[in-house]
Design a protein around this motif. Structure first.
Motif: not given
Lengths: 204, 497, 237
Positions: C185-202
């Protein structure tokens, strides 16, 4: 208590408070819209990488001969009741199905020509029921080429329409394209144990 | 002749470690993860396409689920109806309360016909009862004829998926197995065999053809058994099913008692749900439906073994009985993020994946540590429920089976650290005062906690690959209390009357 | 004026108070009055999902007592809302669990707002957590809220519907599998190059952040790919 009684007793004790679940059948029993069933059937059969041609009744004999010739068929098995007129244009050695014909005999036969009972447009499926022009199940199984004649009147739209036309006491074989497997890395490969080539002649 | 077809020691299910440990080993196998990742992501996309083509998919799911629920609620009547109809059509119906009885019946039929080999079409039920092992012990070779089962059998391996039992093997591994093993048990693989899937399929065709033509007795399972007509249905792709169901003189079908559907017409639902959910096709290449014996066509001696083997145990479970709706399509395996990463073997059963994680404990109970670990082998993400063509609420059953496992453990085992921790957590969380106290202790220790890189025991699982979250300077409730009192002070400044 | 009772969730209370504060900020900005019933603790999800339904039932009963009569109970967590809405009655039979709203549901459905007046000058990728999407069916509400944030560029997360691997006690009992899922999951998020990975669950965020921080520490590099709760973005200006 024998095993039958034991299993049934266990079932009864398990379901004694299971109540009366309501059966809800709201699925479609016919095909939505009014599609051209022949066109849809042809498209769907073609998707399975089967060979499919729409032909006129008058050309049937000629086209069977052409197909058998194109596939270099030297020997042919047909159901016992198959009309000799269909085969006038082929010179292949002919075996008529009978109870004497064994699977080992069929092993050396190149092709089989049959009719069919029902076909489903939506799924590109042909159903054989061992009835008229279809023969015993093994003749459409052992040869490597199956030429199947489908009459347009036998094509229905959907799976429910087909099921409602079938006689469950007959031996039924549903065929959707040539034999295939997806067992190697989930890639579809046509041609394992059944006929590796399926030719469908849709007769208007 | 026995040729050592059964799994080698060490890969056999028995003796495998429980799920978490088996999963860890599987996760370390890079090849396995690549094979699985490729295969499951391919089929996931295909299934979505196949399903979205039918506008009435949700209605079909409900029809399928409710027909099965109704059948299960009247299973005794439908079983008797099926047995009577099949018998009238010329079949011999046997009943087996457990695997041992079922195997004994199968072996006795094979012996009666004095055969030393039988052919088999892939069947979960015969795997479940270990029929091949029973036949082999009686000196009878059981040849698996499904391509994937052949790969598994020749590889001395165990299946890891319902539909694609060799999903864990790639084409190169398969070519190697065929080249090495086919000659030992029959027609050898061609000398120039390559890893091209079409060539591999051809090798299997040639290897098995001589076995089909020779076999007197075949064994199968069934996807559906129709009560009103006594009809059995086998859904397949390759034609090996048709071979087994048509060519031999004798056919023995092992059928779980949950395979019953009341009416022939009900097949209109399941023949749409199953192919699209399993191979993601509009229709599978071949389906055979037979009712007893057809004179002159196909096997002239037809046996049906109706198998319980734990199904009535599952049927008695009010929450869990919905698992018996399962039509073994394997859609839940393909969408499961846990299955995708660890594969089928880690589940230690012929029924892997999400459905296996509920079916095994329901069939056997949770006294065994393997079965007890399975309901926990899920993140409860719910992808399985969404994909299930008969709407089995797998997450809810998993949760219920977890409670079973906890109760079972508490009734045998003495103080258990996990139980103590959960009880303590419940005690703290049951009181805002205690929760606030616990939060304040954590805040006091925040400097220490921030330096944690490793924890012993179970919590160590977290720290092996994840950092411990930092503790904030103040809990929300303390912040809120502070804010509220500041507001009160603003409204009622000191010194005023 | 809409009156909201905030259920902050035990996790946000103890470990991520900023999520709770942000929720209050957003709700108050939109004209709600917010109260925080101090007797609240936990929704019982951890106990129910771990095989302790009786303990979960006790916590659900406390929740129902604490929030009885509330106009609207709002929480910054899809999985706690799903627990209370769908499983509350299972573990606490006969208890009337008050209707609950996950934050994005409340903002979009009850307040009818997608533009909450936030500004956030960063690129963000959004992970739709499993319980929000599959159990609550929040659909595109969170991303509609994010799209309306000024300055924010939303980048689609590949294989977004795949679970992050947290799963409550699954993260500990099947730690290796959980971590493998988190790593992907983190790998996919890093692929996007986004600054932030956001979700609605702590909870999911805690797991994903744990993976990110662990990776950064192992690689001896400064913190990368920050994680953030939806409420925190919506609160920022």
């Amino acid at each position: 208590m024998d095993s039958r009684e034991r299993v049934l007793a266990a079932v009864r004790s398990a379901i004694h408070e299971a109540g009366e679940p309501v059966v809800t059948r709201n699925h479609d029993t016919t095909l939505a819209g009014d599609p051209d069933l022949v066109e849809l059937f042809v498209e769907r059969v073609d998707d399975y990488r089967a060979e499919v041609h729409v032909i006129d009744e008058a050309d049937l004999t000629l086209r069977i001969g052409e197909v058998l010739g194109a596939h270099k068929v030297n020997s042919l098995v047909v159901p016992a009741d198959l009309d000799g007129a269909w085969l006038k244009t082929t010179h292949a050695r002919l075996v008529h199905d009978s109870e004497e014909v064994t699977a080992a005999d069929l092993e050396g036969i190149d092709a089989v020509v049959t009719g069919s009972a029902v076909a489903i447009a939506l799924t590109g499926t042909i159903i054989l029921d061992g009835g008229e022009l279809q023969g015993r199940r093994l003749i459409t199984l052992v040869p490597d080429l199956h030429v199947c004649v489908v009459r347009v009147d036998d094509i229905v739209g959907s799976v429910p329409e087909a099921v409602r036309r079938l006689n469950p006491t007959r031996p039924l074989t549903w065929i959707s394209g040539p034999s295939a497997t997806s067992d190697i890395e989930l890639n579809r490969v046509e041609g394992v144990h059944g006929p590796r080539t399926l030719v469908v002649l849709v007769v208007r | 002749m026995t040729v050592g077809l059964q799994p080698q020691p060490g890969v056999k299910f028995l003796g495998m470690p429980p799920f978490p440990e088996a999963a860890r080993t599987a996760l370390g196998d890079e090849q396995l993860r690549r094979n699985l990742g490729h295969a499951t992501s391919t089929i996931r996309t295909k299934r979505l396409n196949a399903v979205s083509e039918l506008a009435d998919w949700e209605e079909l799911r409900i029809s399928g689920a409710s027909i099965k629920d109704h059948t299960l609620a009247h299973l005794d009547d439908y079983l008797e109806q099926f047995a009577a109809a099949a018998t009238a059509a010329g079949a011999t119906v046997h009943w087996a309360a457990d695997a041992e009885e079922a195997c004994a019946i199968g072996v006795a039929i094979a012996r009666q016909h004095q055969v030393d080999e039988v052919v088999k079409v892939k069947s979960m039920a015969t795997q479940e009862i270990e029929l091949n092992e029973a036949l082999e012990a009686a000196g009878i070779d059981a040849w698996e004829t499904d391509l994937a089962e052949l790969i598994v059998q020749l590889g001395g391996d165990t299946p890891s998926h319902f539909l694609v039992p060799a999903i864990h093997r790639n084409r190169h591994e398969i070519a190697e197995i065929f080249t090495r093993r086919m000659g030992e048990v029959g027609r050898a693989a061609p000398d120039d065999l390559t890893a091209d899937p079409a060539r591999l399929a051809e090798a299997a065709r040639l290897h098995l053809r001589e076995k089909f033509l020779r076999a007197k007795v075949a064994f199968s399972g069934a996807n559906f058994a129709v009560a009103e007509t006594g009809t059995l249905v086998v859904v397949e792709s390759e034609g090996n099913g048709r071979m087994c169901l048509t060519l031999p003189e004798v056919l023995v079908s092992v059928v779980g008692i949950e395979k019953i559907v009341p009416r022939f017409e009900d097949l209109e639902v399941f023949m749409q749900l199953l192919p699209r959910s399993s191979t993601a096709e509009r229709m599978n290449p071949y389906t055979t439906m037979w009712t007893g014996v057809t004179p002159g066509d196909g096997p002239q001696e037809v046996h049906i073994i109706l198998l319980d083997n734990g199904r009535t145990r599952a049927l008695a479970d009010r929450v869990g009985r919905q698992a018996l709706r399962c039509i073994r399509c394997s859609a839940c395996l393909n969408v499961c993020p846990v299955y995708e990463r660890v594969g089928g073997h880690a589940y230690g059963s012929v029924y892997p994946g999400p459905i296996g994680a509920i079916l095994n404990p329901l069939l056997h109970g949770v006294a065994d540590e393997h079965d007890a670990a399975l309901p926990f082998a899920s993140s409860l993400c719910g992808a399985c429920y969404e994909a299930c063509p008969v709407a089995i609420d797998i997450p809810t059953v998993l949760i219920d089976q977890r409670a079973e496992a906890v109760r079972e453990k508490a009734s045998h085992v003495g103080p258990d650290p996990e139980r103590v921790a959960m009880k303590a957590a419940a005690w703290v969380l049951d009181s805002p005062k205690r929760l606030r106290f616990a939060e304040r202790i954590a805040i006091r220790l925040r400097g220490l906690i921030a330096r944690i890189r490793w924890l012993p025991g179970m919590p160590g699982g977290w720290t092996r690959s994840r950092a411990v979250p930092p503790i904030p300077e103040q809990s929300f409730r303390d912040w809120w209390a502070q804010r509220a009192s500041a507001e009160r002070e603003r409204e009622e400044p000191d010194g005023q009357p | 004026m809409t009156h909201v009772s905030l259920f902050v969730t035990c996790l946000a209370d103890a470990l991520f108070p900023d999520v709770g504060k942000a929720t209050v900020t957003v709700l108050e900005r939109l004209g709600c009055t917010v109260d925080f019933p101090a007797a609240q603790t936990c929704c019982g999800q951890m106990h129910m999902n771990s095989g302790y339904p009786d303990e979960a039932g006790t916590l659900v009963r406390s929740f129902a007592d604490t929030f009885a009569g509330a106009d609207a109970v709002v929480m910054p967590s899809g999985s706690c809302a799903a627990m209370l809405r769908h499983h509350g009655a299972t573990v606490a039979p006969g208890v009337a669990v008050p209707p609950v709203h996950e934050l994005s549901e409340f903002l979009v459905d009850v307040l009818g707002v997608t533009d909450v007046g936030a500004r956030f000058d960063h690129s963000v990728t959004y992970h739709p957590t499993c319980h929000s999407s599959r159990l609550l069916g929040v659909g595109d509400r969170p991303t509609r809220l994010l799209q309306a944030v000024e300055g924010l560029s939303l980048i689609e997360l590949p294989e977004a519907d795949q679970c992050c691997g947290f799963g409550g006690t699954f993260a500990i009992k099947n730690a290796d599998t959980s971590a493998a899922m988190g790593t992907d999951k983190v790998g996919h998020a890093r692929e996007t190059g986004a600054d932030y990975l956001c979700a609605s669950d702590a909870s999911c965020l805690m797991h994903m952040r744990g993976v990110v921080d662990h990776q950064d520490r192992a690689a001896r590099r400064p913190a990368s790919l920050r994680t953030i709760h939806l409420a925190e973005i919506l609160a920022s200006q």
